[in-house]
Structures are given as C-alpha cells and as structure tokens.
Design a protein around this motif. Structure first.
Motif, mmCIF file in Angstrom:
data_model
loop_
_atom_site.group_PDB
_atom_site.id
_atom_site.type_symbol
_atom_site.label_atom_id
_atom_site.label_comp_id
_atom_site.label_asym_id
_atom_site.label_seq_id
_atom_site.Cartn_x
_atom_site.Cartn_y
_atom_site.Cartn_z
ATOM 1 N N TYR A 174 -14.169 -41.277 -11.258
ATOM 2 C CA TYR A 174 -13.476 -40.021 -10.906
ATOM 3 C C TYR A 174 -12.417 -40.030 -9.664
ATOM 4 C CZ TYR A 174 -16.736 -40.775 -6.966
ATOM 5 O OH TYR A 174 -17.261 -41.188 -5.656
ATOM 6 N N ALA A 175 -11.348 -38.890 -9.800
ATOM 7 C CA ALA A 175 -10.298 -38.996 -9.191
ATOM 8 C C ALA A 175 -10.562 -39.037 -7.503
ATOM 9 C CB ALA A 175 -9.340 -37.852 -9.175
ATOM 10 N N GLY A 176 -9.756 -39.561 -6.806
ATOM 11 C CA GLY A 176 -9.989 -39.399 -5.203
ATOM 12 C C GLY A 176 -10.770 -40.755 -4.824
ATOM 13 N N GLN A 177 -10.666 -40.746 -3.455
ATOM 14 C CA GLN A 177 -11.577 -42.043 -2.783
ATOM 15 C C GLN A 177 -13.139 -41.837 -3.080
ATOM 16 O OE1 GLN A 177 -9.576 -41.330 1.227
ATOM 17 N NE2 GLN A 177 -9.322 -43.222 0.928
ATOM 18 N N THR A 178 -13.528 -43.049 -2.856
ATOM 19 C CA THR A 178 -15.107 -43.181 -3.001
ATOM 20 C C THR A 178 -15.744 -42.161 -2.115
ATOM 21 O OG1 THR A 178 -14.959 -45.606 -3.712
ATOM 22 C CG2 THR A 178 -17.163 -44.466 -3.132
ATOM 23 N N GLN A 179 -16.628 -41.255 -2.735
ATOM 24 C CA GLN A 179 -17.375 -40.469 -1.915
ATOM 25 C C GLN A 179 -19.006 -40.995 -1.843
ATOM 26 O OE1 GLN A 179 -15.744 -37.227 -0.845
ATOM 27 N NE2 GLN A 179 -14.437 -38.810 -1.131
ATOM 28 N N TYR A 180 -19.360 -41.315 -0.503
ATOM 29 C CA TYR A 180 -20.809 -41.664 -0.404
ATOM 30 C C TYR A 180 -21.775 -40.520 -0.105
ATOM 31 C CZ TYR A 180 -18.645 -46.491 -0.613
ATOM 32 O OH TYR A 180 -17.935 -47.365 -0.993
ATOM 33 N N ILE A 181 -21.881 -39.795 -1.073
ATOM 34 C CA ILE A 181 -22.694 -38.438 -1.008
ATOM 35 C C ILE A 181 -23.060 -38.055 -2.410
ATOM 36 C CG2 ILE A 181 -21.551 -37.540 1.207
ATOM 37 C CD1 ILE A 181 -19.812 -35.899 -0.743
ATOM 38 N N GLY A 182 -24.475 -37.780 -2.151
ATOM 39 C CA GLY A 182 -25.156 -37.273 -3.334
ATOM 40 C C GLY A 182 -24.912 -37.724 -4.734
ATOM 41 N N GLU A 183 -24.724 -37.285 -5.813
ATOM 42 C CA GLU A 183 -24.462 -37.530 -7.059
ATOM 43 C C GLU A 183 -23.092 -38.222 -7.151
ATOM 44 O OE1 GLU A 183 -26.866 -37.786 -8.995
ATOM 45 O OE2 GLU A 183 -27.945 -36.126 -8.706
ATOM 46 N N LEU A 184 -22.197 -38.352 -6.215
ATOM 47 C CA LEU A 184 -20.850 -38.943 -6.350
ATOM 48 C C LEU A 184 -20.888 -40.075 -5.779
ATOM 49 C CD1 LEU A 184 -18.378 -35.972 -5.306
ATOM 50 C CD2 LEU A 184 -19.023 -36.976 -7.467
ATOM 51 N N TRP A 185 -22.061 -40.867 -5.123
ATOM 52 C CA TRP A 185 -22.009 -42.344 -4.638
ATOM 53 C C TRP A 185 -21.995 -43.192 -5.940
ATOM 54 C CZ3 TRP A 185 -24.679 -42.978 0.359
ATOM 55 C CH2 TRP A 185 -24.869 -44.366 0.603
ATOM 56 N N PRO A 186 -21.290 -44.191 -5.665
ATOM 57 C CA PRO A 186 -21.032 -44.972 -7.029
ATOM 58 C C PRO A 186 -22.490 -45.677 -7.468
ATOM 59 C CG PRO A 186 -19.505 -45.452 -5.318
ATOM 60 C CD PRO A 186 -20.293 -44.532 -4.554
ATOM 61 N N HIS A 187 -22.640 -45.476 -8.601
ATOM 62 C CA HIS A 187 -24.058 -46.047 -9.033
ATOM 63 C C HIS A 187 -24.285 -46.439 -10.605
ATOM 64 C CE1 HIS A 187 -23.992 -41.303 -9.915
ATOM 65 N NE2 HIS A 187 -24.556 -41.964 -11.138
ATOM 66 N N ASN A 188 -25.373 -46.814 -10.843
ATOM 67 C CA ASN A 188 -25.467 -47.254 -12.311
ATOM 68 C C ASN A 188 -26.761 -46.602 -12.491
ATOM 69 O OD1 ASN A 188 -27.253 -49.169 -13.856
ATOM 70 N ND2 ASN A 188 -25.175 -49.397 -14.865
ATOM 71 N N TYR A 189 -27.026 -45.723 -13.525
ATOM 72 C CA TYR A 189 -28.014 -45.011 -13.729
ATOM 73 C C TYR A 189 -28.511 -45.017 -15.374
ATOM 74 C CZ TYR A 189 -28.371 -42.699 -9.266
ATOM 75 O OH TYR A 189 -28.412 -42.477 -7.695
ATOM 76 N N PHE A 190 -29.681 -44.713 -15.510
ATOM 77 C CA PHE A 190 -30.277 -44.507 -16.945
ATOM 78 C C PHE A 190 -30.306 -43.113 -17.191
ATOM 79 C CE2 PHE A 190 -33.793 -43.169 -19.660
ATOM 80 C CZ PHE A 190 -33.311 -43.973 -21.076
#
Length: 292
Positions: free
Chosen positions: A174-190
C-alpha cells in the motif's frame, strides 16, 4: 484541544500500553498467520522445536518455480509515485542494486536456496481503493483490492503452481509509509476467499512507501519467508515464548529475526542455517561430533 491546559493526572510522556495488553494484541494477530487446524492435526503455533516441528503449519512452497501476485494499492487520500515498473525491478530484476538494495527479492531467495526456489512476481496496479487510508486501519483492504485486480483482468489460475486451485502467494503493497496500526500493520495472514474455481490461502500486506527512495526488499523477503517457507519469527516474543526472559532472539543475524531491517531493509541478513536446513536448502551437512 486546549494546548495551554495541563495534562490529566497520571498521563505522562511516552505512555505505552502494558506488556499484557501488547501481548494480547500480538497473540490475536499472529493466530491469523496459520490456516485452521485440521481435525487430526494439532493447533499450529509459532514456537521452534527442532527439525521436525520447527516450521509453521500450512502449505509450504520452498522449491521450484513459484509465481506470486503483487497488487499495488493506493487510497483516496494517500498516493505514491512508485510505479509498477519500479516494483517489478525490485522483485524480479537481475543485478538489481537500485536505492542501495543488495539484490532483488527473486535473487535473494535464489541465493538463499542455492537455486532451489525461483520466486517471481507479477505486479499489477496501482489500484485506488474507495476510502481514505484511516478507514482501512479497521477494515482489511485485501478483499476489495483483490476484486479490483480481478476486475482489471488478473487471472488467478496462473498463480497456482501445484494445480490445486489455490493461489500460491499474494502480496499487497500500500502507498505511503508503514502504518503500525490495526489492519495496516505489516503482516502475513491466512484468509480463505473463493473466486471462481480458485481459492486464496496465505497473503502478505506491507507498505510501498511514498517514493522509490523508500523501496527496500527486507520486509518483503521476511513476510514471504513466512508465506512460502513457513518459517517462524526468531525474535523474542516475550511471554509467548513460555518464559519471562528478555532477549534479542537471533538479533540482526537472520532474516526472520531483526535481520530484515539491516541498512533500512536494503541489505537483509541471510537466512540462518537452522531455517534453511528445515526446508531442505542445506545440501552439505558438516557433523562436528567426533567419530567413535
């Protein structure tokens, strides 16, 4: 807000959530990295127990020609001038050294695997979502972005290397700097979604940056280490490790600890020998025990 007034009692600078609250949030987030356990299998967890149990549960794709789908995402209020061509070079390029990166993501996995994993990505977008960025902190953007990519002509069947009706890997940047909040936190999910005859499985979400100068391969390689190879994190989880000792895990000496951040993510550490051994990437094993 009246900035001339004194702060409320017991509110001070750098106030943080308690360790218990932080751990609870992390446990919830990491639980989503694993597919639902089958009835005859134990519930997956992130601990490392040795050669037979050291990997995360789920479908592993650590050898062969694997093709991932990478979707570039923008928001109504946050855009990036990073182009599809910029990302394609970072993920797939040969002799890639732009912006101080050691190599491309494809070349990183080729080097780490001794040529056993050829991981390429088809890059599409950027696509612009319907809401502002803050909305997606509380609403996962994955389904909307995937549907927009499919509507633009993406055929999910070309990302099924095993001919199982399952998309091998999807990356959302996603565009912009990393957001360490909620569903925008960098992650790997199923996440299981069905589109036609194809189902999704694992996906990764991270930031793209505001410009090409922000681009680095570290987080991408780390999260795809989870997604493709099912490697666990090797940094200290705190109480989730089953102990209360503070440590740095493997520190900056492995991609799956803090090594993905070296040189601001541009020169990630190698994958440690332990994790390479677990996925069959160590052809030469030197035993240090003295022969009888």
């Amino acid at each position: 807000m009246d900035l001339s007034r004194a702060p409320p009692e017991k509110i001070w600078r750098h106030l943080k959530e308690s360790e218990q609250v932080r751990n609870s949030k992390f446990e919830t987030r990491y639980a989503r990295m694993n597919p639902p356990a089958e009835l005859y299998r134990p519930v997956a967890n992130l601990r490392t127990f040795g050669p037979n149990k050291g990997l995360l549960e789920g479908r592993r794709l650590s050898e062969g020609d694997i093709k991932g789908l990478t979707i570039l995402v923008q928001f109504k209020d946050v855009k990036s001038n990073v182009t599809q061509e910029d990302v394609d070079r970072m993920l797939n390029g040969e002799n890639y050294t732009e912006n101080g990166n050691f190599c491309s993501a494809r070349e990183y996995f080729r080097l780490m695997s001794g040529g056993k994993l050829n991981y390429t990505n088809v890059v599409v977008g950027p696509i612009t979502l319907s809401k502002n960025r803050q909305y997606y902190a509380n609403h996962l953007l994955v389904e909307e972005a995937l549907d927009m990519a499919i509507d633009s002509g993406v055929d999910l069947k070309i990302f099924d290397s095993q001919d199982e009706g399952i998309v091998d890997a999807i990356n959302f940047l996603y565009a912009g700097q990393t957001q360490y909040i909620g569903e925008l936190w960098p992650h790997n999910y199923f996440l299981k979604l069905k589109r036609g005859n194809m189902k999704t499985h694992f996906y990764m979400l991270s930031s793209l940056g505001r410009s090409k100068e922000d681009m680095s391969i570290g987080t991408f390689c780390h999260e795809n280490g989870h997604m493709l190879c099912r490697w666990p994190d090797l940094y200290d989880y705190g109480v989730r490790d089953g102990d209360f000792e503070k440590s740095a895990g493997l520190g900056y000496y492995c991609l799956m600890s803090a090594g993905n951040h070296n040189n601001n993510g541009r020169v990630p550490s190698p994958v440690c020998a332990y994790l390479r051994y677990l996925v069959g990437w160590c052809d030469n094993v030197v035993r240090l025990t003295r022969p009888e």
